[in-house]
Design a protein around this motif. Structure first.
Motif, short mmCIF file in Angstrom:
data_model
loop_
_atom_site.label_atom_id
_atom_site.label_comp_id
_atom_site.label_asym_id
_atom_site.label_seq_id
_atom_site.Cartn_x
_atom_site.Cartn_y
_atom_site.Cartn_z
N PRO A 68 -27.65 36.69 -23.87
CA PRO A 68 -27.30 35.89 -25.06
C PRO A 68 -26.99 34.43 -24.75
CG PRO A 68 -25.43 37.22 -24.37
CD PRO A 68 -26.60 37.67 -23.55
N GLY A 69 -26.63 34.12 -23.51
CA GLY A 69 -26.23 32.75 -23.20
C GLY A 69 -26.84 32.23 -21.91
N LYS A 77 -23.67 28.47 -26.74
CA LYS A 77 -23.69 28.50 -28.20
C LYS A 77 -22.28 28.81 -28.73
CE LYS A 77 -28.32 30.56 -28.05
NZ LYS A 77 -29.11 31.77 -28.37
N ASP A 121 -21.83 32.25 -30.12
CA ASP A 121 -21.98 33.40 -29.21
C ASP A 121 -21.66 32.91 -27.78
OD1 ASP A 121 -22.52 35.86 -28.18
OD2 ASP A 121 -24.67 35.85 -28.59
N HIS A 172 -21.08 33.20 -24.48
CA HIS A 172 -21.13 34.08 -23.31
C HIS A 172 -21.90 33.40 -22.19
CE1 HIS A 172 -20.10 36.95 -26.47
NE2 HIS A 172 -19.63 37.72 -25.51
N LYS A 223 -33.80 43.47 -23.13
CA LYS A 223 -32.95 42.42 -23.69
C LYS A 223 -31.60 42.99 -24.08
CE LYS A 223 -36.76 39.63 -25.52
NZ LYS A 223 -37.34 38.97 -26.73
N CYS A 224 -30.58 42.12 -24.05
CA CYS A 224 -29.24 42.54 -24.44
C CYS A 224 -29.15 42.81 -25.94
CB CYS A 224 -28.23 41.46 -24.06
SG CYS A 224 -28.05 41.16 -22.29
N ASP A 277 -27.72 42.80 -29.31
CA ASP A 277 -26.34 42.58 -29.74
C ASP A 277 -25.31 43.20 -28.81
OD1 ASP A 277 -26.85 45.22 -30.32
OD2 ASP A 277 -26.10 45.14 -32.38
N ARG A 321 -22.81 43.40 -25.69
CA ARG A 321 -22.05 42.48 -24.83
C ARG A 321 -21.15 43.27 -23.87
NH1 ARG A 321 -25.42 40.24 -26.98
NH2 ARG A 321 -25.39 38.35 -28.26
#
Length: 222
Positions: free
Chosen positions: A22-23, A99, A102, A104, A202-203, A205, A207
């Motif tokens: 995500p980051g 971001k 989000d 992370h 992919k992650c 949503d 975390r």
């Protein structure tokens, strides 16, 4: 501090090109891993046939960037003035690249801790950015134990997740810290099964890696 100066201080800019997470993230050369460097020679270990090493061999530009970052960290570990500049530069670039909706950040999608002082520097960055969630996966148990013994606990926003060393092995045990393991078709997941392999690597949503309450995360070998 100007952004161009910050990038020069850390050697090469942090990455936002990883489509899985995500980051942003920050990788070092896998050729400079300490524990990982030994495990690369051990058949059945999570570092054997290392993907990061293969990527560096295929892409010299990636290797060069990782080596520049690694070199700057070693300079910071031995030079107090550069140490403070490195911390300030990382804070500036992480703030710019993260971001707000989000927040992370992952340490070391390639490579690992270079020493005790390196870990202390990472902790200081996290303390200066309390609104960002940091994830630090590591196989450097000796460094982690030394930090806990001499410094105490990690900041609330820094999840240090200790990685298992062998495929289908048991989670490591180190002062109650969260852990991770790797399993293949001959094994089964322990604890939380990372869903990335079911959703295009992919992650999405999820975390869990940044969540200290998730005791162990199992990654399926790919």
């Amino acid at each position: 501090m100007k952004q161009k100066e910050a990038i020069q201080i850390i050697g090469a800019d942090i990455s936002t090109s990883n489509s899985k997470m995500p980051g942003a993230s920050f990788g070092l050369s896998a050729t400079c891993c300490n524990v990982g460097g030994k495990l690369q020679k051990v058949c059945g270990s999570v570092c054997h046939n290392c993907y990061a090493l293969r990527l560096e061999k295929m892409r010299p530009d990636v290797h060069n960037g990782y080596m520049k970052r690694t070199s700057k960290i070693h300079k910071a570990m031995s030079d107090p003035i550069h140490r403070e500049k490195w911390i300030s530069a990382m804070v500036e670039r992480i703030k710019r690249k993260t971001k707000p909706e989000d927040p992370h950040f992952r340490w070391h999608d390639s490579g690992d801790l270079q020493g005790f002082e390196h870990l202390c520097m990472i902790v200081e960055v996290a303390e200066k950015l309390p609104n960002i969630h940091f994830w630090l996966p590591t196989k450097e148990q000796g460094i982690i134990r030394k930090y806990l013994k001499t410094k105490g606990k990690f900041p609330k926003n820094l999840t240090v997740r200790v990685s298992g060393t062998m495929i289908n092995g048991k989670p490591p045990k180190i002062n109650g810290l969260p852990t991770s393991t790797v399993y293949d078709k001959h094994g089964t997941p322990t604890g939380f099964d990372c869903p990335a392999y079911k959703q295009g690597n992919k992650c999405m949503d999820c975390r869990a890696c940044w969540d200290k309450t998730v005791a162990n995360i199992s990654y399926k070998k790919h």
